[in-house]
Design an enzyme around this catalytic site. Structure first.
Site: not given
Length: 309
Positions: A134, A137-138
């Site tokens: 992701c 997300c990261d």
């Protein structure tokens, strides 16, 4: 003898926990059922920086806070692996697990999805330590660094475009000689000077120093050349798999297994709702799962009230 509830929430990720919170706060008898620890994929996330209210929070810490909130109005947390869900002629939903049976007039499916993995050495070892599924997300953890994306579909290209705004360089490794993504996405990627492409190549191993990813081993299918390519992170996009096997006979999924709902999280079966990553949706994030859960939790209350009428 089955344990009886007003609603059974199947899955204790952010969507399921929010649905349990809303339903129990409406004075419904709620079972929140999961086969493992509450929190879902949040427990595999080192830091969460895109959940409103927190500049940064560890995934397991956010899971714990959500869980404490979800049970504050009396929802029961029940361990069990769901094997099958059926609906009888009276509309009662029967949830068979490996440890017993529960029944309720309503259920909320919050079982989520799993990222399809490469299944290569180092992938599990460095998950959350340089291996991600992701970019939203990261990606921020790799500002100014070099990363590798694996895949050639829409998700791989879109996420690479997102990463290119943050990192120094993105190398897309694809096993074919051309992308499968939509042409407009391909054109954008080809025009981006921060995105490179490695064709006809598969990643055979993810390597690191024990703490973080340092590179990937690759194999070119045309030349049979094996290489060790330095990289700071590996983003894998080869698809997602919905966790919907127990619900396949309900007729609520599409050909790929994703649950189809309307804007109120209702499926085609009255009293069956679905939230979070298990749904056929565009963005799968903690925030969207929480939103789904709130809608479903309130929807369950309205459904139970309608049965009384």
């Amino acid at each position: 003898m089955a344990d009886k509830y007003d609603v059974i929430v199947i899955g204790a990720g952010p969507g399921g926990m929010t649905a349990a919170l809303y339903a129990s706060r409406a004075n419904l008898k709620v079972a929140m059922l999961d086969r493992g620890v509450y929190g879902g994929q949040m427990n595999n996330t080192a830091e969460v920086e895109n959940y409103t209210g927190f500049k940064s929070i560890l995934g397991p810490d956010l899971a714990e806070q959500m869980y404490q909130s979800s049970i504050q109005f009396g929802a029961d947390f029940v361990y069990g692996n769901v094997e099958k869900v059926t609906v009888d002629e009276d509309g009662i939903k029967h949830v068979k697990t490996d440890s017993g049976e529960l029944e309720a007039p309503a259920i909320v499916i919050a079982t989520g999805s799993q990222y399809r993995k490469l299944g290569i050495p180092g992938e599990d070892e460095y998950s959350g330590k340089g291996v991600s599924y992701c970019a939203v997300c990261d990606g921020a953890f790799y500002r100014g660094k070099n990363v590798t994306t694996v895949g050639g579909g829409d998700s791989a290209v879109e996420e690479s475009e997102y990463l290119a705004k943050l990192v120094n360089n993105v190398n897309i490794v694809h096993r074919r000689d051309q992308l499968r993504a939509q042409k407009i996405l391909q054109d954008r990627a080809f025009a981006n000077d921060k995105i490179d492409f490695t064709w006809n190549t598969i990643v055979t191993e993810i390597v690191g120093d024990g703490k973080k990813v340092t590179g990937v081993k690759t194999h070119n299918k045309e030349t049979n050349e094996d290489r060790l390519v330095p990289t700071d992170g590996v983003f894998i996009y080869i698809g997602n798999v919905p966790m919907t096997e127990p619900f396949k006979d309900l007729g609520i999924t599409d050909e790929q297994g994703w649950v189809i709902t309307d804007d109120e999280m209702k499926t085609s079966v009255p009293g069956v709702f679905a939230v979070g990553d298990v749904r056929d949706k565009k963005l799968r994030q903690i925030t969207t799962a929480v939103g789904d859960g709130g809608i479903a939790g309130q929807g369950v209350f309205s459904y139970i009230e309608s049965l009384k009428d």
